[in-house]
Design an enzyme around this catalytic site. Structure first.
Site, PDB file in Angstrom:
ATOM      1  N   GLU A 229      25.420  68.876  72.328  1.00 12.01           N
ATOM      2  CA  GLU A 229      25.067  70.244  71.903  1.00 12.01           C
ATOM      3  C   GLU A 229      23.638  70.295  71.348  1.00 12.01           C
ATOM      4  OE1 GLU A 229      28.819  70.609  69.632  1.00 12.01           O
ATOM      5  OE2 GLU A 229      29.005  72.556  70.622  1.00 12.01           O
TER       6      GLU A 229
ATOM      7  N   GLU B  31      35.391  66.995  72.892  1.00 13.74           N
ATOM      8  CA  GLU B  31      36.094  67.492  71.704  1.00 13.74           C
ATOM      9  C   GLU B  31      37.575  67.719  71.949  1.00 13.74           C
ATOM     10  OE1 GLU B  31      33.104  68.449  72.671  1.00 13.74           O
ATOM     11  OE2 GLU B  31      31.780  68.813  70.962  1.00 13.74           O
TER      12      GLU B  31
HETATM   13  N1  3HC Z   1      32.096  60.110  63.997  1.00 16.26           N
HETATM   14  C1  3HC Z   1      32.349  59.115  63.117  1.00 16.26           C
HETATM   15  N2  3HC Z   1      32.564  57.842  63.490  1.00 16.26           N
HETATM   16  C2  3HC Z   1      32.533  57.579  64.801  1.00 16.26           C
HETATM   17  C3  3HC Z   1      32.283  58.561  65.766  1.00 16.26           C
HETATM   18  C4  3HC Z   1      32.038  59.896  65.324  1.00 16.26           C
HETATM   19  N3  3HC Z   1      31.774  60.886  66.173  1.00 16.26           N
HETATM   20  N4  3HC Z   1      32.320  57.991  66.980  1.00 16.26           N
HETATM   21  C5  3HC Z   1      32.574  56.690  66.790  1.00 16.26           C
HETATM   22  N5  3HC Z   1      32.708  56.431  65.477  1.00 16.26           N
HETATM   23  C6  3HC Z   1      32.937  55.139  64.828  1.00 16.26           C
HETATM   24  C7  3HC Z   1      34.222  54.470  65.294  1.00 16.26           C
HETATM   25  O1  3HC Z   1      35.317  54.882  64.497  1.00 16.26           O
HETATM   26  C8  3HC Z   1      33.893  53.014  65.095  1.00 16.26           C
HETATM   27  O2  3HC Z   1      34.009  52.740  63.713  1.00 16.26           O
HETATM   28  P1  3HC Z   1      34.461  51.286  63.211  1.00 16.26           P
HETATM   29  O3  3HC Z   1      33.430  50.325  63.714  1.00 16.26           O
HETATM   30  O4  3HC Z   1      34.509  51.433  61.728  1.00 16.26           O
HETATM   31  O5  3HC Z   1      35.815  51.046  63.819  1.00 16.26           O
HETATM   32  C9  3HC Z   1      32.408  52.933  65.436  1.00 16.26           C
HETATM   33  O6  3HC Z   1      31.918  54.267  65.303  1.00 16.26           O
HETATM   34  C10 3HC Z   1      32.116  52.447  66.847  1.00 16.26           C
HETATM   35  O7  3HC Z   1      32.885  53.228  67.752  1.00 16.26           O
HETATM   36  P2  3HC Z   1      33.469  52.601  69.100  1.00 16.26           P
HETATM   37  O8  3HC Z   1      34.175  51.337  68.794  1.00 16.26           O
HETATM   38  O9  3HC Z   1      34.210  53.681  69.793  1.00 16.26           O
HETATM   39  O10 3HC Z   1      32.103  52.246  69.852  1.00 16.26           O
HETATM   40  P3  3HC Z   1      31.769  52.267  71.403  1.00 16.26           P
HETATM   41  O11 3HC Z   1      30.395  51.730  71.487  1.00 16.26           O
HETATM   42  O12 3HC Z   1      32.872  51.639  72.168  1.00 16.26           O
HETATM   43  O13 3HC Z   1      31.766  53.818  71.826  1.00 16.26           O
HETATM   44  C11 3HC Z   1      31.223  56.151  71.611  1.00 16.26           C
HETATM   45  C12 3HC Z   1      30.804  54.702  71.300  1.00 16.26           C
HETATM   46  C13 3HC Z   1      31.196  56.384  73.127  1.00 16.26           C
HETATM   47  C14 3HC Z   1      30.251  57.093  70.939  1.00 16.26           C
HETATM   48  C15 3HC Z   1      32.674  56.362  71.102  1.00 16.26           C
HETATM   49  O14 3HC Z   1      32.745  55.923  69.768  1.00 16.26           O
HETATM   50  C16 3HC Z   1      33.179  57.770  71.150  1.00 16.26           C
HETATM   51  O15 3HC Z   1      33.617  58.225  72.184  1.00 16.26           O
HETATM   52  N6  3HC Z   1      33.121  58.476  70.001  1.00 16.26           N
HETATM   53  C17 3HC Z   1      33.665  59.789  69.851  1.00 16.26           C
HETATM   54  C18 3HC Z   1      32.830  60.809  70.574  1.00 16.26           C
HETATM   55  C19 3HC Z   1      33.331  62.201  70.289  1.00 16.26           C
HETATM   56  O16 3HC Z   1      34.498  62.494  70.414  1.00 16.26           O
HETATM   57  N7  3HC Z   1      32.419  63.079  69.899  1.00 16.26           N
HETATM   58  C20 3HC Z   1      32.773  64.422  69.605  1.00 16.26           C
HETATM   59  C21 3HC Z   1      33.028  64.544  68.158  1.00 16.26           C
HETATM   60  S1  3HC Z   1      33.582  66.173  67.723  1.00 16.26           S
HETATM   61  C22 3HC Z   1      32.164  67.113  67.747  1.00 16.26           C
HETATM   62  O17 3HC Z   1      31.122  66.634  68.078  1.00 16.26           O
HETATM   63  C23 3HC Z   1      32.336  68.523  67.282  1.00 16.26           C
HETATM   64  C24 3HC Z   1      31.133  69.361  67.566  1.00 16.26           C
HETATM   65  O18 3HC Z   1      31.332  70.065  68.746  1.00 16.26           O
HETATM   66  C25 3HC Z   1      30.880  70.327  66.469  1.00 16.26           C
END
Ligand code: 3HC
Ligand code: NAI
Length: 706
Positions: free
Chosen positions: A110, A130
């Site tokens: 975004e 999301e």
């Molecule tokens: N917020 C907080 N912590 C997060 C996070 C996030 N968005 N995404 C990942 N983390 C944390 C994980 O919990 C993990 O923590 P830990 O080491 O303490 O266990 C650490 O970051 C590493 O995460 P991964 O093990 O998943 O790392 P990868 O390198 O395998 O993957 C990634 C990275 C592709 C970014 C994956 O973490 C992911 O898919 N994250 C979520 C993405 C997501 O859903 N984003 C949307 C969020 S909602 C949003 O944005 C709302 C908006 O529209 C207003």
């Protein structure tokens, strides 16, 4: 440029006329309050600075921005909101370029969509996932993505929750320029300077008009109908479609207001709470004491003993992960069948155009079939998947002990048997572990890592490393009959049988559990897996069954007729002409009536809610025992087991999270109420009683000590 926790969350520098704003918030540059504030301030300064002609937004470390900070959800929202930051970016009077490397997900994308120009490096992945957290893009994504990539494509991106590669994102219209290589700062600076040289101006996504609104709305209607059918009661997908419809029908500001209101509704939903729990729990499960304390052993060549359903599936999972695999079978005929089982998987992919013959040949080059243990002398890890018979397994482990090199990990895929006893026949119990895969093993995500008493920590660490290589979700389990999953399954399956004998039909039970969110009900699963498997296990256990325990014979009556489920054309359901969806069978209902009459049971009426209560209460009560006995490390390990291996509806977070959301006092109240009918089966778990007495929930036990 790696992230550095000693530096601020947003680092600003200037290169000529370009202000570089770098997000520095390890591990995934999530948009925490500090990042949002830093971004807003940096933009305001850049706008006010006459020396600055362009702004470049990049992420430090491996990703651009992984999204909103999920850990901040549920806390009071602190300004500036991400929507405001995105609006500030878009409103900038200097051109704003986003240079994307790694993940630009959710709020991360975004931010990029609010920028005026977008560049992506080859390994970038862009998405609005999301929906996987029960949300919708809440910072303008539902309004900007349709303007850039088209209404239908944008809705599909948000509903699917999947990532696009850099090239796919460019083809879709989300990205203006692909960099061939380099780092985001140099590639971004080159692009920004090129734009400046061309006299490029701010280009605001909100100003793009959506044309042919009638077609767009018709497409959204079709998607909404399809989504309502497919998503089994999920809340946020239909809200996403509402937001995209608002993007078509309303001016940008009004559409954004609609998005904010619906985002807030999603944030409040129980489904969001369940899905966020699942997200973190799946990452927490790999954090076990042994994986922290020890270094994994080597893992390059593995052997699989047995090439049946499981052995072949495990071989495929390992081959797909790039490992060398030797398969051992009993004789020439069996090994030929084992290899055919492996090839069948790849041939299926070829038939669906998802694999080429050459790719299959390349994978099969890493596969060696044999009937002699001599060829596995040097392998790093062996997974035994022969018949579920302790004597056969012991014989195999004696053979492994004789042939395998010192230090090789020796694993069994047993579903129920005592792994301490299996380890006991070898001279090296420290190397023996359980690796319990689920069928089909190349597809199912769950891997129970079963830890017997004498195994060494580095073997446990190796098992977790293997899970990572195979892209499985590992759950640490202790030794008991059925470990975590099958032990708890046996109990709630019994509750389903009691419900059936007491008055509910198998069809009502299946329907109630599907409405709860399962893809299939328990009797449909029995028919799919084959009724003969459970029947054989029941016959095996008959001699040792506690005579005080209530035993329901209906399934035995059905199996005695050879009605083993789908493969036999009938089981609890009828499958005429190989149909995959079964029909209710009046003869089965008659068998059930006859059994009730034989036992003098007058059938009672159970509502769908009664059915769910009994089924779930049995599951939670046994889960509490499993946690208390240390078979599962924490409640979240039980949750992940059921989410990844047993089709438990993800939006409910798992059985323990479900129980917390109900209130443990209510769950205990149900156990006590049901125990009036059958005190032996419904014996309350002491842990459940203790938590209720202390006013605590299962989540309070999710932190590992030490
Ligand atoms: N917020 C907080 N912590 C997060 C996070 C996030 N968005 N995404 C990942 N983390 C944390 C994980 O919990 C993990 O923590 P830990 O080491 O303490 O266990 C650490 O970051 C590493 O995460 P991964 O093990 O998943 O790392 P990868 O390198 O395998 O993957 C990634 C990275 C592709 C970014 C994956 O973490 C992911 O898919 N994250 C979520 C993405 C997501 O859903 N984003 C949307 C969020 S909602 C949003 O944005 C709302 C908006 O529209 C207003
Ligand atoms: P299967 O019957 O399909 O395959 C077993 C294979 O082992 C056969 O091909 C047989 O020829 C081979 N075999 C038997 N003795 C052998 C020996 N001494 N040396 C080499 N090969 C030998 O059985 P399936 O379903 O693959 O199960 C295997 C194991 O996996 C069992 O312990 C089972 O409990 C477990 N398991 C099964 C699951 C399932 O859904 N089928 C799920 C998880 C675990």
């Amino acid at each position: 440029m790696s992230t550095d926790s000693k530096l601020p969350a947003v680092i600003v520098s200037r290169k000529g006329g370009v202000k570089v704003i770098a997000i520095n918030n390890s591990p995934v540059n999530a948009l925490s309050q500090a990042v949002r504030e830093g971004l807003a301030e940096a933009l305001q300064r850049a706008n006010a600075d006459a020396e600055v002609q362009a702004v470049l937004i990049v992420g430090r470390g491996n990703v651009f921005i992984g999204g909103a900070d999920i850990r901040e959800f549920g806390q009071p929202r602190k300004p500036p909101l991400l929507t405001e930051v995105c609006n500030l970016i878009e409103a900038s009077n200097k051109i704003v370029v986003a240079a994307i490397h790694g993940a630009a997900l959710g709020g991360g994308l975004e931010v990029a969509l609010a920028a005026h120009y977008r560049l992506a490096l080859p390994e970038a992945k862009l998405g609005l996932p999301e929906v996987n957290l029960g949300l919708l893009p809440g910072a303008g994504g539902t309004q900007r993505a349709p303007r850039l990539m088209g209404v239908k494509a944008a809705a599909e991106l948000m509903l699917g929750g999947k990532h696009l590669s850099a090239t796919a994102a460019q083809a879709a219209g989300l990205v203006d320029r692909l960099a061939e290589s380099g780092d985001p700062v140099s590639a971004g600076l080159a692009y920004a300077n090129e734009l400046l040289a061309q006299g490029a101006q701010p280009r605001r996504t909100r100003d793009i008009a959506i044309v042919d609104k009638a077609t767009a709305l018709a497409e959204l209607d079709a998607l909404a109908a399809d989504t309502a059918k497919k998503n089994r009661g999920l809340f946020s997908p239909l809200k996403i479609i509402e937001c995209v419809s608002a993007a078509v029908e309303l001016p940008f500001e009004e559409g954004s207001a609609r998005e904010r209101a619906l985002f807030a509704e999603c944030l409040e939903s129980a489904q969001h709470a369940g899905l966020v729990h699942a997200f973190f729990a799946e990452r927490e499960v790999a954090k076990v004491p042994e994986a922290k304390a020890a270094t994994p052993r080597a893992l390059g060549r593995i052997a699989v003993i047995g090439g049946g359903t499981m052995g072949a599936g495990i071989a495929v999972a390992a081959l797909d992960a790039g490992l060398q695999v030797v398969m051992i079978e009993r004789d020439a005929e069996s090994i030929a069948r084992g290899q055919a089982n492996v090839e069948k998987v790849y041939d299926g992919l070829i038939a669906k155009n998802r694999m080429t013959e050459d790719a299959k040949a390349a994978v099969m080059a890493s596969y060696t079939p044999s009937t002699s243990y001599e060829v596995i002398k040097e392998v790093d890890l062996v997974i035994e998947a022969v018949f579920e018979d302790i004597e056969i397994k012991k014989a195999v482990f004696r053979e492994l002990d004789r042939t395998c090199r010192p230090g090789a990990v020796l694993a069994t895929n047993t579903s129920y048997l005592d792994i301490d006893a299996i380890a006991g026949v070898t001279s090296r119990p420290q190397d023996v572990i359980g690796l319990h895969f689920f069928s089909p093993a190349n597809i199912m995500k769950l891997l129970e890592i079963v830890v017997p008493a004498k195994v060494s920590a580095d073997v446990v660490a190796t098992a977790f490393e293997l899970a990572k290589k195979l892209r499985k979700v590992p759950v640490r389990a202790g030794v008991c009959d059925g470990f975590i999953g099958n032990r708890i399954l046996a109990v709630y399956r019994q509750a389903a049988d009691y419900l059936m004998e007491d008055g509910a039909s198998p069809y009502e039970i299946d329907e109630a559990m599907r409405a709860f969110g399962y893809p299939m009900g328990p009797f449909q699963v029995t028919d799919l897996a084959g009724g003969d498997i459970g029947w054989a296990a029941r016959k095996r256990r008959a001699a040792t069954r506690d005579p005080r325990v209530r035993y329901v014979e209906i399934a035995d009556r059905i199996c005695e007729r050879g009605w083993f489920g789908q493969k036999a054309g009938r089981g609890f359901y009828l499958y005429p002409q190989g149909a995959r969806v079964g029909q209710a069978d009046p003869e089965v209902l008659a068998i059930i009536d006859a059994e009730r009459a034989r036992k003098g049971i007058s059938p009672r009426k159970f509502s769908a809610d009664d059915i769910v209560r009994r089924y779930m209460t049995a599951m939670v009560n046994e889960s509490a025992k499993v946690v208390e006995e240390g078979i599962a490390l924490r409640p979240l390990d039980v949750d992940v087991t059921f989410l990844s291996g047993y089709g438990f509806p993800r939006f409910r977070g798992g059985p323990m999270k479900w129980a917390d959301m109900q209130g443990l006092d209510k769950v205990l109240g149900d156990v006590l109420e049901f125990s009036k009918e059958d005190p032996l089966f419904w014996k309350p778990a002491p842990l459940l009683e203790k938590l209720v007495a202390e006013g605590k929930n299962f989540s309070s036990l999710n932190q590992l000590k030490g």
